[in-house]
Write an enzyme that holds these catalytic residues in place. Structure first.
Site, PDB file in Angstrom:
ATOM      1  N   ASP A 182       0.821  -1.207   0.000  1.00 33.99           N
ATOM      2  CA  ASP A 182       0.000   0.000   0.000  1.00 33.99           C
ATOM      3  C   ASP A 182       0.858   1.261   0.000  1.00 33.99           C
ATOM      4  O   ASP A 182       0.793   2.079   0.909  1.00 33.99           O
ATOM      5  CB  ASP A 182      -0.939  -0.024   1.214  1.00 33.99           C
ATOM      6  CG  ASP A 182      -1.927   1.133   1.187  1.00 33.99           C
ATOM      7  OD1 ASP A 182      -2.316   1.550   0.080  1.00 33.99           O
ATOM      8  OD2 ASP A 182      -2.299   1.625   2.271  1.00 33.99           O
ATOM      9  N   GLU A 426       4.185  -8.202   6.819  1.00 33.99           N
ATOM     10  CA  GLU A 426       2.881  -8.816   6.536  1.00 33.99           C
ATOM     11  C   GLU A 426       2.934  -9.852   5.410  1.00 33.99           C
ATOM     12  O   GLU A 426       2.140  -9.802   4.462  1.00 33.99           O
ATOM     13  CB  GLU A 426       1.836  -7.742   6.222  1.00 33.99           C
ATOM     14  CG  GLU A 426       1.538  -6.830   7.401  1.00 33.99           C
ATOM     15  CD  GLU A 426       0.426  -5.825   7.119  1.00 33.99           C
ATOM     16  OE1 GLU A 426      -0.067  -5.785   5.966  1.00 33.99           O
ATOM     17  OE2 GLU A 426       0.055  -5.084   8.034  1.00 33.99           O
ATOM     18  N   TYR A 479      -5.571  -3.267  13.008  1.00 30.28           N
ATOM     19  CA  TYR A 479      -6.358  -2.055  12.766  1.00 30.28           C
ATOM     20  C   TYR A 479      -7.799  -2.271  13.221  1.00 30.28           C
ATOM     21  O   TYR A 479      -8.734  -2.179  12.435  1.00 30.28           O
ATOM     22  CB  TYR A 479      -6.297  -1.673  11.283  1.00 30.28           C
ATOM     23  CG  TYR A 479      -4.934  -1.189  10.855  1.00 30.28           C
ATOM     24  CD1 TYR A 479      -4.587   0.151  10.973  1.00 30.28           C
ATOM     25  CD2 TYR A 479      -3.974  -2.069  10.369  1.00 30.28           C
ATOM     26  CE1 TYR A 479      -3.325   0.606  10.599  1.00 30.28           C
ATOM     27  CE2 TYR A 479      -2.719  -1.630   9.992  1.00 30.28           C
ATOM     28  CZ  TYR A 479      -2.398  -0.288  10.110  1.00 30.28           C
ATOM     29  OH  TYR A 479      -1.144   0.151   9.741  1.00 30.28           O
ATOM     30  N   GLU A 515       2.142  -1.627  14.051  1.00 33.64           N
ATOM     31  CA  GLU A 515       1.279  -0.712  13.305  1.00 33.64           C
ATOM     32  C   GLU A 515      -0.079  -0.656  13.979  1.00 33.64           C
ATOM     33  O   GLU A 515      -0.596  -1.676  14.448  1.00 33.64           O
ATOM     34  CB  GLU A 515       1.072  -1.165  11.846  1.00 33.64           C
ATOM     35  CG  GLU A 515       2.267  -1.026  10.929  1.00 33.64           C
ATOM     36  CD  GLU A 515       1.934  -1.441   9.489  1.00 33.64           C
ATOM     37  OE1 GLU A 515       0.739  -1.361   9.102  1.00 33.64           O
ATOM     38  OE2 GLU A 515       2.858  -1.850   8.761  1.00 33.64           O
TER      39      GLU A 515
END
Length: 621
Positions: A182, A426, A479, A515
Site C-alpha cells: 500500500d 505482513e 487495525y 502498526e
C-alpha cells in the site's frame, strides 16, 4: 562500512553528480527499444526525444504526463561528466562510480561499455571505472543508467504484470502492474550518484561490534584491505573532543575504552547519540610507489539484549515509542531530500519519538547517520513487503531475499542506531512454504549479524503464523475498528487485549505493536467521531493507548503509530490521493492526533527515561 566509501578524507575525493540528467522513457510496446537500438552507445539525445530529469528523485511526479507517472518498464538516464585530470593521470588512483539506489533493476554503462548491473532498489551498488576513462583521457565521461521498475513474483517487493487482451475493453498493448503493498511504486534514481576515488591500496571494509564491562567500552573491529599485501595499519579511536582514546596497529582486535561514554537513545540519557570516531590509516607500497588511505567511521558503543519480556539497551529496559515512516513527499517522491530529512527529525524530536521502523524498505544511509547522531533507534527493514503469493516462497525468491539481506547487513551493520533487523512485512505467513522460507531467512540473517535480534512484521493469525517461532521479537500489525468492525471503537480494548494475550501465551516473546491507526482527511471533523475525521483518529489512538499502558508493565515493549505522515499510494476506491493515516499531512503539518501522541510520548519518556531538566516539559523545545 561499504556504504561509507563515498565519505571524503585526506586520501579520497568525491564528485557528486546530483542535478539535471538527460532522460528518456522507452515507451515501445515491449519496452525493449533502448536495448535493441543500443541507446547506450551514443548520446541519448541522438536516439530520440529526451527531457530534463533531476537526480536524485522519482521521475513519476516531475512532469505533466500521466503515462510517465504510471510508467512500467525501462527508463534511461544520462549524464556527461568532466573527470578531474589528476584522477585520470594517476594510475595509482581508483575511480569508482556509485549509485546510492535505483528502483528496481539497473544496468550501467560508461562511454558505451557496460560496467555493472544490479537487482533491487533501496541499496547501493558501484563499479570501478578507472581503466575505462583512461582509454581516452580527452573524452567526456558519459554515464548511462537504464532502470526498470517492473515487479515480478520473484522480486522484492513482488508483483505481477497483467496483460488485458480484450480489444472490446482495452487498447492494444494495455497492461497493468499488480502490487501487494500500500504505497506508490515510485521509480528512478532515488539517491545520489557519485564518482569517488581511493588509492590503489585501500580500506575496503570495517566491521565494528561494541560492548562494555563496568565503565570500560569494548570495540571489536576487523579491517579488510584490498590492493595491498602486506600493509601497515594504524587504528585510532578518538572522542568527541578530538582526544585519542586508544589505538592499535592490528587489522583486527578489541579496543578497550576507559571511562566509556555509551551510545544512548534520545530521551533516555542527557547526552544521547554519543559517537566516537575510528580513524583507520593504511600504508602500503609496491615497486613503484607508496599508498596511503585514511578512513573515519563513527562508532557508538552500546549493547542490545532481548529477554522474554524486555528489550534492553545498555542493560536498561527500552520502550519503543515511535513511528513508522515512508521515504515519500510531494514532487520528489522517494528522492533523497535534505530539507525534508531535517524537518522530519525536528518533528520526531518535537513529538518525543525515540524510534522508527524503516517501513517497508531500507532508507537512505544519510537518514541512518542522522539517527546515530540524534539517538533515534531504528528497526531496519528490507523490501520484503507484499509476499502474498505462494509462488513468491520458491527457491528463486528466497535466494534473492538472502542476497538483499546480505547487502542490507553489509551496509548498515556499523550503525549503533540499528537495533533490530526486520526481514519482511505482513507476508502470507500461514502458507505451508512460509515456515522453511522464514526459518532459512532468519537463520541466515543471524549468521550475518549475531549481535542483533531479528523479526518480521505479522498480521497473521497467532496460531497459524509459521515464521513466529524463529523471530526474537513479535511485531504485530492490527487495525481494530478500521479494517475490522469499522466505526466500532468499543471493540478495541477487548480485541487488542485478546491479541496480546494470544501472542504472548503461545510464544512467550516480547511484543511490539508495530502498526495501528486510522485514516484522517485533515480538517474533517465530527462529534460523535466518524471514520476519516480527526476526532476518530484521536479516539482510536486513546483506546489503543489504554491497553498499551496495561501491557507495557508485562511484555509489550513498544508502539509504533502508522503513520508518521500521509503518503502516496496507487489509485483506488479506498485511497483519496494516497494513504491518510499520517499524524502529519504529507506536507508535514500536524493533525489533532499528533498532539495526543506528543503528550503521550513525553509522558512515557519522563516515566522510563533519565531526562535532563530542560527536556522535562516539551513546550520548552
Amino acid at each position: 562500512m561499504r556504504h561509507h566509501k563515498k565519505t571524503p578524507s585526506s586520501s579520497r575525493e568525491v564528485k557528486d553528480l546530483s542535478g539535471l540528467w538527460v532522460f528518456r522513457a522507452d515507451k515501445s510496446p515491449d519496452r525493449n527499444q533502448g536495448f535493441d537500438e543500443a541507446w547506450y552507445k551514443s548520446r541519448l539525445e541522438q536516439t530520440g526525444p529526451v527531457i530534463d530529469m533531476p537526480v536524485p528523485a522519482s521521475y513519476n511526479d516531475i512532469t505533466q504526463d500521466y503515462t510517465l507517472r504510471d510508467f512500467i518498464g525501462w527508463v534511461w538516464y544520462e549524464r556527461e561528466v568532466v573527470v578531474p585530470t589528476r584522477w585520470i593521470a594517476d594510475e595509482g588512483t581508483r575511480v569508482v562510480l556509485r549509485v546510492g539506489s535505483a528502483h528496481y533493476y539497473s544496468v550501467v554503462w560508461v562511454n558505451g561499455v557496460k560496467v555493472t548491473e544490479h537487482e533491487g532498489g533501496h541499496l547501493p551498488f558501484e563499479a570501478e571505472i578507472g581503466s575505462l576513462i583512461r582509454k581516452d583521457p580527452t573524452m567526456l565521461c558519459r554515464i548511462t543508467i537504464a532502470v526498470n521498475n517492473t515487479l515480478t513474483l520473484q522480486t522484492l517487493p513482488p508483483g505481477t504484470i497483467q496483460h488485458m487482451t480484450d480489444r472490446t475493453m482495452y487498447p492494444d498493448g494495455f497492461f497493468v502492474q499488480n502490487i501487494y503493498f500500500d504505497f506508490f511504486n515510485y521509480a528512478g534514481i532515488h539517491r545520489p550518484v557519485l564518482l569517488y576515488t581511493t588509492p590503489k591500496a585501500y580500506v575496503d571494509d570495517i566491521t565494528v561490534v561494541t560492548d562494555f564491562s563496568d565503565n570500560t567500552g569494548l570495540v571489536r573491529y576487523k579491517v579488510s584491505v584490498q590492493g595491498a599485501a602486506p600493509a601497515t595499519l594504524k587504528v585510532t579511536l578518538v572522542d568527541k573532543d578530538g582526544h585519542c582514546v586508544v589505538s592499535s596497529s592490528e587489522p583486527s582486535g578489541v579496543l578497550k575504552v576507559v571511562d566509556v561514554k555509551l551510545w544512548w537513545p534520545y530521551l533516555m540519557h542527557d547526552t544521547p547519540g554519543y559517537l566516537y570516531s575510528m580513524e583507520v590509516r593504511l600504508m602500503a607500497a609496491d615497486h613503484r610507489r607508496t599508498y596511503e588511505d585514511v578512513y573515519t567511521l563513527p562508532v557508538g558503543i552500546r549493547r542490545v539484549n532481548v529477554t522474554s519480556t524486555q528489550f534492553l539497551i545498555n542493560n536498561k529496559p527500552f520502550y519503543f515509542h515511535g513511528v513508522n515512516k515512508h521515504e515519500d513527499s510531494d514532487i520528489r517522491g522517494k528522492g533523497l531530500d535534505w530539507p525534508l530529512i531535517v524537518k522530519d527529525f525536528n518533528l520526531l524530536k518535537w513529538l518525543g519519538a525515540n524510534s522508527f521502523r524503516t517501513s517497508h524498505y531500507p532508507y537512505a544511509e544519510e537518514i541512518l547517520q542522522m539517527c546515530d547522531r540524534h539517538g533515534i533507534v531504528v528497526i531496519d527493514e528490507c523490501p520484503g513487503v507484499g509476499i502474498k503469493d505462494i509462488r513468491s516462497f520458491g527457491n528463486t525468491s528466497l535466494a534473492h531475499h538472502l542476497d538483499v539481506m546480505d547487502e542490507l547487513v553489509r551496509r548498515d551493520k556499523n550503525h549503533p542506531s540499528v537495533v533490530m533487523w526486520s526481514v519482511a512485512n505482513e507476508p502470507a505467513a500461514e502458507m505451508p512454504p512460509a515456515e522453511n522460507y522464514f526459518k532459512t531467512l532468519i537463520k541466515y540473517t543471524k549468521a550475518l549479524d549475531p549481535t542483533r535480534p531479528v523479526t518480521y512484521i505479522t498480521d497473521s493469525n497467532y496460531a497459524r503464523d509459521r515464521g513466529a517461532p524463529y523471530v526474537d521479537v513479535i511485531c504485530v500489525n492490527s487495525y481494530f475498528s478500521w479494517y475490522h468492525d469499522p466505526g466500532h471503537v468499543e471493540v478495541i480494548p477487548i480485541q487488542l487485549h485478546t491479541q496480546f494475550e494470544n501472542w504472548f501465551g503461545k510464544y512467550e516473546k516480547p511484543i511490539i505493536q508495530s502498526e495501528y491507526g486510522a485514516d484522517v482527511v485533515s480538517g474533517l471533523h465530527s462529534d460523535p467521531p466518524m471514520m476519516f475525521t480527526e476526532e476518530y483518529q484521536k479516539v482510536v489512538l486513546q483506546n489503543y493507548h489504554d491497553v498499551f499502558d496495561q501491557k507495557r508493565k508485562q511484555y509489550v515493549i513498544g508502539e509504533l503509530i502508522w503513520n508518521f505522515a500521509d503518503f502516496m499510494t496507487a489509485q483506488g476506491v479506498t485511497r483519496v490521493v494516497g494513504n491518510k493515516k499520517g499524524i502529519f499531512t504529507r506536507q508535514r503539518q500536524p493533525k489533532a492526533a499528533a498532539f495526543i501522541l506528543k503528550e503521550r510520548y513525553w509522558r512515557l519518556a519522563n516515566e522510563t527515561g533519565r531526562l535532563p531538566p530542560w527536556t522535562k516539559y516539551p513546550c520548552s523545545l
